[in-house]
Every structure is written in C-alpha cells, then in structure tokens.
Write a protein that holds these residues in place. Structure first.
Motif, PDB file in Angstrom:
ATOM      1  N   UNK A   1       0.661  -1.241  -0.070  1.00  0.00           N
ATOM      2  CA  UNK A   1      -0.155   0.041   0.157  1.00  0.00           C
ATOM      3  C   UNK A   1       0.804   1.421  -0.061  1.00  0.00           C
TER       4      UNK A   1
ATOM      5  N   UNK B   1     -10.441  -0.619   0.970  1.00  0.00           N
ATOM      6  CA  UNK B   1      -9.908   0.277   2.138  1.00  0.00           C
ATOM      7  C   UNK B   1     -10.773   1.376   2.596  1.00  0.00           C
ATOM      8  N   UNK B   2     -11.109   2.205   1.428  1.00  0.00           N
ATOM      9  CA  UNK B   2     -11.771   3.302   1.597  1.00  0.00           C
ATOM     10  C   UNK B   2     -13.244   3.073   2.051  1.00  0.00           C
TER      11      UNK B   2
ATOM     12  N   UNK C   1     -13.022   2.074   5.660  1.00  0.00           N
ATOM     13  CA  UNK C   1     -12.784   3.322   6.517  1.00  0.00           C
ATOM     14  C   UNK C   1     -14.200   4.192   6.685  1.00  0.00           C
TER      15      UNK C   1
ATOM     16  N   UNK D   1     -16.442   2.380   9.199  1.00  0.00           N
ATOM     17  CA  UNK D   1     -16.074   2.520  10.851  1.00  0.00           C
ATOM     18  C   UNK D   1     -16.661   3.958  10.891  1.00  0.00           C
TER      19      UNK D   1
ATOM     20  N   UNK E   1     -19.156   4.795  14.193  1.00  0.00           N
ATOM     21  CA  UNK E   1     -18.885   5.833  15.277  1.00  0.00           C
ATOM     22  C   UNK E   1     -19.972   6.964  15.079  1.00  0.00           C
TER      23      UNK E   1
ATOM     24  N   UNK F   1     -12.104   2.753  17.276  1.00  0.00           N
ATOM     25  CA  UNK F   1     -12.786   2.564  16.033  1.00  0.00           C
ATOM     26  C   UNK F   1     -12.486   3.828  15.125  1.00  0.00           C
ATOM     27  N   UNK F   2     -12.681   5.102  15.718  1.00  0.00           N
ATOM     28  CA  UNK F   2     -12.523   6.444  14.951  1.00  0.00           C
ATOM     29  C   UNK F   2     -10.998   6.288  14.384  1.00  0.00           C
TER      30      UNK F   2
ATOM     31  N   UNK G   1      -9.100   3.965  13.816  1.00  0.00           N
ATOM     32  CA  UNK G   1      -8.766   3.059  12.853  1.00  0.00           C
ATOM     33  C   UNK G   1      -9.263   3.506  11.407  1.00  0.00           C
ATOM     34  N   UNK G   2     -10.388   4.333  11.535  1.00  0.00           N
ATOM     35  CA  UNK G   2     -11.154   4.850  10.304  1.00  0.00           C
ATOM     36  C   UNK G   2     -10.074   5.714   9.789  1.00  0.00           C
TER      37      UNK G   2
ATOM     38  N   UNK H   1      -7.146   4.470   7.876  1.00  0.00           N
ATOM     39  CA  UNK H   1      -7.308   3.690   6.594  1.00  0.00           C
ATOM     40  C   UNK H   1      -7.598   4.884   5.795  1.00  0.00           C
ATOM     41  N   UNK H   2      -8.266   5.958   6.099  1.00  0.00           N
ATOM     42  CA  UNK H   2      -8.553   7.058   5.229  1.00  0.00           C
ATOM     43  C   UNK H   2      -7.230   7.831   4.717  1.00  0.00           C
TER      44      UNK H   2
ATOM     45  N   UNK I   1      -4.294   6.151   4.698  1.00  0.00           N
ATOM     46  CA  UNK I   1      -3.734   5.357   3.750  1.00  0.00           C
ATOM     47  C   UNK I   1      -3.873   5.451   2.361  1.00  0.00           C
ATOM     48  N   UNK I   2      -5.358   5.501   2.246  1.00  0.00           N
ATOM     49  CA  UNK I   2      -5.893   5.581   0.842  1.00  0.00           C
ATOM     50  C   UNK I   2      -5.513   7.060   0.191  1.00  0.00           C
ATOM     51  N   UNK I   3      -5.595   8.121   1.002  1.00  0.00           N
ATOM     52  CA  UNK I   3      -5.388   9.301   0.579  1.00  0.00           C
ATOM     53  C   UNK I   3      -3.757   9.370   0.110  1.00  0.00           C
TER      54      UNK I   3
ATOM     55  N   UNK J   1      -2.025   6.959  -0.921  1.00  0.00           N
ATOM     56  CA  UNK J   1      -1.592   6.123  -1.961  1.00  0.00           C
ATOM     57  C   UNK J   1      -2.137   7.038  -3.199  1.00  0.00           C
TER      58      UNK J   1
END
Lengths: 120, 120
Positions: free
Chosen positions: A27, A96-97, A100, A103, A107, B96-97, B99-100, B103-104, B106-108, B110
């Motif tokens: 990633x 992955x998006x 996210x 999640x 919340x 949980x927040x 984690x979300x 992920x966001x 990570x995607x951004x 990428x």
DNA sequence: AATCTATTTAGCATATTAGCTAAATAATAT
DNA sequence: ATATTATTTAGCTAATATGCTAAATAGATT
C-alpha cells in the motif's frame, strides 16, 4: 457496500503480522519489481511489484508469501494481474476506503444514539 | 496514534465471526442489561450491557463469550467496568475512529503518490 | 527440445484458536 | 453462614492456521 462476511475476511487477512506487513508495504509502495521507463506513465504494471520481490523482503519461504498474497487477494485487499510469467500486485484502495467509511459511519451512529440518551 | 501491534490485535479480534457479531451488537446498542430510569442520564452504566446478556444472544456457552469479550477488551475495542458483581460493557468509539482515520490516510497517501506517476 | 524464471500446489509438522464442561472466585442476598 | 448470581480460570479436544520442503505448472529464453 461490504457485507459482514467480506468484512470478517478482511479483518482475518489483516490480523496476521506477516500479511499486515505485506499489505502495508504494497500500500505504501515499498518496492517495485519492474519500473519500466519506456512504458507509458498510465501503465500500472510498469510501477507494480511481484511475488518474488515481496518475498525478498521477508524471512519466509516464497510459497509462504505466495499463500499470504492469495489470502489478501481473496479478501479483495489487493489485485493480482498475470502478465507473461510474472504476477503484478497492486493495492485495492476502493476496499480500504469502504472499510474506513464503514467505521466512520459506525462511530457517527453510536455518537448520535448516545446523544439521545445522555447528552454526551 | 495506533501502532502496528495494536492494529494487528484489533484486526485479529474482529476477524472471528463470533467476536465480530458481539462487537457489532455492542456498538449498535443491540441490547442493554440494565436500563435504570432512576439513575442520572449521564450514567453510562445505566444503559450498558453485561456478559450474561450478551451470551444470551449467542448459541455458545457463557465462558466462550467471556473469553471473546476479554479479547475485544485486550484489543481496546470495548470497555469493561465492574460494578457490584456485574461487568458492564461499552464500546470504545475512540479506537474505532482512530482506525477509520488511519485507513483514510492510507488511501489518501496512496492516491497522492500514484498521482505523481500516472495521473490517476 | 531443454533450461530458466516465476509462481502455485501438495503434503507434512507444529502452533494457535475456539469450542466445551467443571471448578473457582467475587459479590450480593437470605 | 449459606445460597445465589455473575464472571473467570483450568483443562481438555477438535479445527484451523502458519510455517516448511519438494514437486508441479506456466511461460520465456536458448
């Protein structure tokens, strides 16, 4: 939207240290196996990594890495594209998006519902 | 921020069907074991669920559910608070927040990095 | 056709996980 | 003090997961 089974599969896939690190490296673009400057810039394959290259970065045997990659692919976290005798690997940012977003929604819903009760 | 070990623990915890369903129910407020109207509205405990109540919703023995809850707690996904002889269980939306968000990010990242190469 | 490169499949050993029942602990109520 | 309620711990079995090596497959190169 991801259904429950798909989500569990993703979590199971990422809940193993080796797979998590593989995923993270793919990633974050840790290493490419075939950066080919002669190919057009929009050719994904030209910037991608492959099974052997990933395996070189781990102390595990190649077949072990191969099986881990298969699991990441089955969970739809990565895409594997065969071209000649190599398999090129890319992340699947879409999944992955979605995770996210799911999640965030969870919340937000939780906060909204507890607001009703106790004004937090 | 969550470190790698914590993330893997969370994924491992959610990568099991039973635990995932327990988590989902706790988070979406499936059932309370002690809604106590006499207590002040900001008393979390008064709206929470407990081990036995959760176990009633599954076809597994109580000790099995107890162990699953322990794992969710160790992953910091839920909070367990002992009060008298019951243990009250709440979600931990903060984790949980986080984690979300991770992920966001990570995607951004990428998307930003692939933009450099091939204008996607 | 023989060889080389990339990858997967098969078969095996070991470790971990997930379930169970029975027993232990902790607090409350009688 | 005894019983009841809530939960955990211990000890077991069965299933699943994770690693390995050796062999198989698929495609490219000589």
């Amino acid at each position: 939207m991801l259904d429950t089974k798909q989500k569990i599969k993703i979590f199971k896939a990422l809940g193993n240290e080796t797979r998590f690190l593989i995923f993270k490296n793919i990633f974050t673009g840790g290493y490419a196996c075939s950066i080919d400057e002669t190919k057009p810039k929009d050719d994904i394959i030209a910037q991608a990594t492959c099974v052997t290259t990933i395996a070189e970065h781990f102390d595990f045997a190649l077949p072990t890495i191969s099986r881990h990659l298969k699991e990441l692919r089955d969970a739809d976290i990565i895409k594997m594209t065969k071209k000649s005798n190599k398999i090129y690997i890319e992340p699947n940012p879409k999944i992955i998006k979605e995770l996210s977003v799911c999640f965030t929604t969870l919340v937000d819903n939780y906060k909204a519902s507890s607001f009703q009760f106790d004004n937090r």
